[in-house]
Design an enzyme around this catalytic site. Structure first.
Site, short mmCIF file in Angstrom:
data_model
loop_
_atom_site.label_atom_id
_atom_site.label_comp_id
_atom_site.label_asym_id
_atom_site.label_seq_id
_atom_site.Cartn_x
_atom_site.Cartn_y
_atom_site.Cartn_z
N TYR A 280 71.45 -29.59 16.84
CA TYR A 280 71.21 -28.15 16.85
C TYR A 280 72.42 -27.36 17.38
CZ TYR A 280 68.52 -23.85 17.00
OH TYR A 280 68.06 -22.58 16.78
N GLU A 287 77.76 -22.61 12.20
CA GLU A 287 77.41 -21.27 11.74
C GLU A 287 78.38 -20.24 12.33
OE1 GLU A 287 73.32 -20.48 12.66
OE2 GLU A 287 72.64 -22.40 11.86
#
Length: 356
Positions: A280, A287
């Site tokens: 994660y 991103e």
């Protein structure tokens, strides 16, 4: 010689119950004609093994249907009243027949009988509600299973496609990720909006805010950063974002599929609550890299810039929003990591208590 058996009676608002004391009864003949119940049978009664019969004229009309059940010790008869009500006595005669006596095993007064009816009605309502709830749960679990299955198949295809292409074509495949799997990723991420609705309406027990952050964040990267900028399609970062997203989901959705049937596979449970620890944060970093790479492109193309009146100067570049978005990503990362940590602690804490 025909004899009369001992008969015990009780009533409810809609039924008359008769218990005929006759052991090993045979050739039983029970019928209602008008207001009169006719009974005849052979068996062992008060006068030994003989044929017994009686004719009981009821106080008020009864329905012609009658049911009986013979046991080794007695014959139980049920007669239904024509009209619902409480009778002061069973027979039309003011004097009770000598063979007839109250059945104290089943005896209730009128108020107790009313309470019994209410209790039965409550039980029926609860049963109907339970069946309705079970039907709803079955439908809900079926729909959730189909949703999770579709998402699992979609992300599994993306993960397998990227992995196979990497082994076959090497580094060259990394720069063609968007054109290869973007259609499936668009489909899966649009469908993921269902998860926000499920959390908001209580279909599943999970927090709305963490779910909303993840779905909105991913769709922002997919549609705004990658989808709207053709210059981003061939960037290496697209591979890492898509690969990390799918690597998380190929464990999460099968876990939810088993949960629809209250089933569990311990290895899958451990993976579901563990793989996010490295993946994660790496996904959020990828991103963030994609957002940083897009800033110069948005400045150059003026895409999504906000025009201002000439008196206030040039248009406000969309890149300013992206700087704010990078800060929000850090906040969202903290919130989601906290949520996932609490989920993991609660899950494995519960499993340890069960083991002990």
């Amino acid at each position: 010689m025909t004899l009369t058996p001992l008969v015990y009676w009780a009533q409810r608002h809609e039924e008359i119950y008769l218990r005929v004391e006759l052991t090993d009864a045979q050739n039983i003949n029970v019928h209602v004609h008008g207001k009169v119940l006719h009974f005849r049978a052979q068996g062992h009664g008060a006068k030994g093994q003989n044929e017994y019969e009686f004719n009981l004229e009821f106080l008020l009309p009864v329905k012609p249907e009658v049911t009986f059940r013979s046991t080794q010790r007695q014959v139980n008869i049920t007669v239904w009243k024509e009209e619902r009500g409480w009778w002061e006595r069973p027979s039309a005669q003011e004097r009770k027949p000598v063979y007839l006596a109250p059945d104290f095993d089943r005896w209730l007064d009128e108020s107790d009988a009313e309470m019994e009816i209410q209790e039965k009605e409550i039980k029926r309502n609860k049963l109907r509600a339970s069946r309705h709830k079970e039907g709803f749960l079955t439908l809900k679990n079926g729909l959730l299973f189909v949703y999770n299955l579709v998402q699992f198949l979609g992300f599994s295809w993306i993960f397998a496609n990227l992995t196979v292409r990497l082994f076959i074509f090497g580094q060259d495949s990394l720069y063609n990720t968007f054109h290869t799997v973007s259609d499936v990723m668009f489909f899966c991420q649009i469908l993921a909006a269902v998860e926000v609705l499920n959390a908001a309406f209580g279909v599943v027990r999970t927090g709305v805010i963490p779910t909303l952050i993840q779905v909105v964040g991913r769709n922002f990267i997919l549609f705004i950063i990658f989808g709207s900028l053709e210059e981003m399609h061939n960037q290496l970062v697209v591979f890492f974002v898509f690969y990390l997203w799918s690597a998380i989901e190929i464990f999460r959705y099968p876990f939810y599929m088993l949960g629809c049937f209250n089933a569990e596979w311990k290895i899958l449970t451990w993976l579901r609550y563990t793989v996010w620890i490295p993946l994660y944060p790496l996904g959020v970093i990828a991103e963030a890299v994609a957002v940083i790479q897009s800033i110069s492109i948005f400045d150059k193309t003026k895409l999504f810039s906000i025009p201002l009146p000439k008196a206030f100067g040039p248009a406000v570049s969309f890149s300013y929003f992206l700087y704010v978005y990078l800060i929000l990503m850090c906040l969202g990362l903290f919130l989601n990591l906290s949520h996932l940590y609490v989920q993991r602690k609660r899950r494995f804490g519960t499993m340890k208590r069960k083991a002990n």
